[in-house]
Design an enzyme around this catalytic site. Structure first.
Site, short mmCIF file in Angstrom:
data_model
loop_
_atom_site.label_atom_id
_atom_site.label_comp_id
_atom_site.label_asym_id
_atom_site.label_seq_id
_atom_site.Cartn_x
_atom_site.Cartn_y
_atom_site.Cartn_z
N CYS A 115 33.83 50.87 35.70
CA CYS A 115 35.14 50.34 36.27
C CYS A 115 36.41 51.33 35.84
O CYS A 115 37.36 51.26 36.27
CB CYS A 115 35.29 48.88 36.08
SG CYS A 115 34.30 47.95 36.97
N HIS A 259 43.46 46.39 36.63
CA HIS A 259 41.69 46.23 37.22
C HIS A 259 41.79 45.18 38.08
O HIS A 259 41.92 44.13 37.60
CB HIS A 259 40.74 46.62 36.29
CG HIS A 259 39.35 46.49 36.86
ND1 HIS A 259 39.23 47.31 38.03
CD2 HIS A 259 38.18 45.80 36.36
CE1 HIS A 259 37.57 47.03 38.14
NE2 HIS A 259 37.35 46.24 37.28
N ASN A 289 36.16 43.37 43.52
CA ASN A 289 36.11 44.48 42.54
C ASN A 289 35.60 45.50 43.09
O ASN A 289 34.10 45.53 43.17
CB ASN A 289 35.23 43.71 41.32
CG ASN A 289 35.36 44.76 40.10
OD1 ASN A 289 35.74 45.97 40.21
ND2 ASN A 289 34.68 43.99 38.99
O1 UT7 Z 1 34.83 44.88 36.49
C1 UT7 Z 1 34.05 44.92 35.36
C2 UT7 Z 1 34.57 43.77 34.60
N1 UT7 Z 1 33.82 42.36 35.23
C3 UT7 Z 1 34.73 41.41 35.25
O2 UT7 Z 1 35.81 41.41 34.70
C4 UT7 Z 1 34.06 40.21 35.48
C5 UT7 Z 1 34.54 39.20 34.34
N2 UT7 Z 1 34.02 37.81 34.69
C6 UT7 Z 1 34.47 36.75 35.49
O3 UT7 Z 1 35.14 37.05 36.28
C7 UT7 Z 1 33.96 35.57 35.77
O4 UT7 Z 1 33.42 35.12 34.38
C8 UT7 Z 1 33.11 35.01 36.85
C9 UT7 Z 1 33.98 34.97 37.81
C10 UT7 Z 1 31.99 36.18 37.01
C11 UT7 Z 1 32.41 33.72 36.61
O5 UT7 Z 1 33.25 32.68 36.22
P1 UT7 Z 1 33.23 31.77 35.02
O6 UT7 Z 1 34.39 30.75 34.98
O7 UT7 Z 1 33.07 32.38 34.00
O8 UT7 Z 1 31.99 30.97 35.40
P2 UT7 Z 1 30.60 30.78 34.76
O9 UT7 Z 1 29.90 32.11 34.90
O10 UT7 Z 1 30.84 30.16 33.25
O11 UT7 Z 1 29.64 29.79 35.70
C12 UT7 Z 1 30.29 28.70 35.95
C13 UT7 Z 1 29.30 28.07 36.81
C14 UT7 Z 1 27.83 28.06 36.47
O12 UT7 Z 1 27.14 26.76 36.83
P3 UT7 Z 1 26.85 25.72 35.49
O13 UT7 Z 1 26.05 26.74 34.53
O14 UT7 Z 1 27.92 25.27 34.98
O15 UT7 Z 1 26.10 24.78 36.20
C15 UT7 Z 1 27.03 29.09 37.48
O16 UT7 Z 1 25.99 29.04 37.74
O17 UT7 Z 1 29.64 28.31 38.03
C16 UT7 Z 1 28.18 28.74 38.74
N3 UT7 Z 1 28.33 29.76 39.49
C17 UT7 Z 1 28.54 29.64 40.87
N4 UT7 Z 1 28.78 28.62 41.69
C18 UT7 Z 1 28.97 28.87 42.87
C19 UT7 Z 1 28.17 31.32 39.10
N5 UT7 Z 1 28.34 31.82 40.15
C20 UT7 Z 1 28.65 31.00 41.31
C21 UT7 Z 1 28.74 31.06 42.54
N6 UT7 Z 1 29.06 30.03 43.41
N7 UT7 Z 1 28.98 32.38 43.35
#
Ligand code: UT7
Length: 332
Positions: A115, A259, A289
């Site tokens: 990225c 970004h 993204n």
């Molecule tokens: O470009 C390179 C850089 N990349 C980034 O900057 C990405 C950085 N990370 C993020 O933007 C965030 O971490 C995410 C958007 C990817 C995820 O958000 P989060 O608040 O960190 O969520 P999480 O990964 O901690 O997941 C929370 C919950 C999980 O369920 P449990 O384990 O709490 O029951 C996931 O399984 O949300 C669940 N989950 C979803 N639910 C519905 C993960 N993806 C989804 C989804 N829809 N698409």
């Protein structure tokens, strides 16, 4: 205050027409519009579709930037292209674009910094121009990330999109006293954290095989929460140090272009820098993204919409796989 030697002469961007919105994704994986919107700020993204390669997006973006710069393609002597999704492993996508444009006088190569690829490439272009090796560099960030997404993995497939952006860099007039141009760029990396965001197969470590395909190793793998934490901290410090290097503070910025990965990351970075959200450029809602294409698309939209005006100081900061991260301070 530093005196910039290299200007951004023009910007351009291009995104494929096909739109995939959150409702479409709800029919593909177990997700909701509410989850995607509140966790990321993304409402829709563009998808290149079958048979469309990264150079097909990069070429019109490059043409738009050349037109904005008023530069003849034969006056381009360097083409740099940041991407994590090249048309093929070799030759470079930059060479494909060089051919598409008919840029017969240009050297061309790709740069791999995920990225962060666009700002890494701008930094290389700037150094070549400052050294006197080249006069005009076309710098492109372009991706077809949707080609390397596992559409059954809701933790990644909702986040990314396709697109391309480009700038033309040229040497500043010796007499120019306006302070226009690129004041500073800082690049960083931490290869210890590679496996928090990567695509395991398709290179020399795990060459493509029936087994690698079956194990779904040709897709983006990401530990989202870990990436999030690092991104907020490292983007903030990189932006701050880059501005300081050029004799500025965050308060001097007219616009911050972070970004476009996640609205919450952008707001957290702005908060750390004490920059009001009104001064933060956001289009992640419309593109998701787009990796190396994210900042040059945003830059082009900000210039063409008048959000960036002549004389404005713009800070831009990126973060991605590697890890890599980078920031730049530019006076328009
Ligand atoms: O470009 C390179 C850089 N990349 C980034 O900057 C990405 C950085 N990370 C993020 O933007 C965030 O971490 C995410 C958007 C990817 C995820 O958000 P989060 O608040 O960190 O969520 P999480 O990964 O901690 O997941 C929370 C919950 C999980 O369920 P449990 O384990 O709490 O029951 C996931 O399984 O949300 C669940 N989950 C979803 N639910 C519905 C993960 N993806 C989804 C989804 N829809 N698409």
């Amino acid at each position: 205050m530093s005196k910039p030697n290299v200007h951004i002469l023009g910007t351009g961007s291009y995104a494929p027409e096909k739109v995939l919105n959150n409702a479409d994704l709800m029919r593909m994986v177990d997700t909701t519009d509410d989850w995607i919107t509140t966790r990321t700020g993304i409402k829709e993204r563009r998808v290149a579709g079958p048979g469309v390669a990264t150079s097909d997006l990069a070429t019109p973006a490059a043409k738009a930037a050349l037109e904005a710069a008023g530069l003849d393609v034969l006056d381009v002597d360097l083409i740099l292209l940041g991407t994590a999704t090249p048309d093929m492993l070799f030759p470079s996508t930059a060479c494909v674009v060089q051919s598409n444009l008919g840029a017969r006088n240009a050297a061309a190569f790709d740069l791999s910094a995920a990225c962060s690829g666009f700002l890494y490439a701008v930094s290389v272009g700037k150094a070549f121009i400052e050294s006197g090796t080249y006069r005009n560099a076309l710098v492109i960030g372009a991706e077809t990330l949707t080609n390397i997404l596992n559409w059954e993995d809701r933790t990644t497939c909702v986040l990314f999109g396709d697109g391309a952006g480009a700038v033309v860099l040229g040497r500043a007039d010796e007499e120019d006293k306006t302070g226009t141009g690129i004041h500073a760029i800082h690049l960083h990396s931490d290869g210890d954290l590679t496996k928090l965001l990567y695509m395991p197969a398709g290179g020399s470590r795990i060459p493509t095989s029936a087994d690698s395909v079956e194990k779904k190793l040709h897709y983006v793998k990401m530990e989202g929460r870990e990436v999030f934490k690092h991104a907020v901290k490292l983007m903030s410090t990189a932006m701050e140090e880059t501005l300081a290097d050029a004799g500025f503070t965050p308060a001097d910025l007219d616009l911050l272009i972070p970004h476009q990965a996640n609205l919450r990351i952008m707001e957290a970075v702005a908060k750390r820098l004490e920059i009001p959200n009104e001064k933060v450029f956001v289009n992640v809602d419309r593109y998701g993204n787009t990796s190396a294409a994210s900042v040059p698309i945003a830059l082009d939209e900000a210039v063409r919409s008048g959000r960036i005006k002549p004389g404005d100081l713009v800070g831009t900061v990126v973060f991605g796989g590697g890890f890599t991260w980078a920031a730049a301070a530019v006076r328009f």
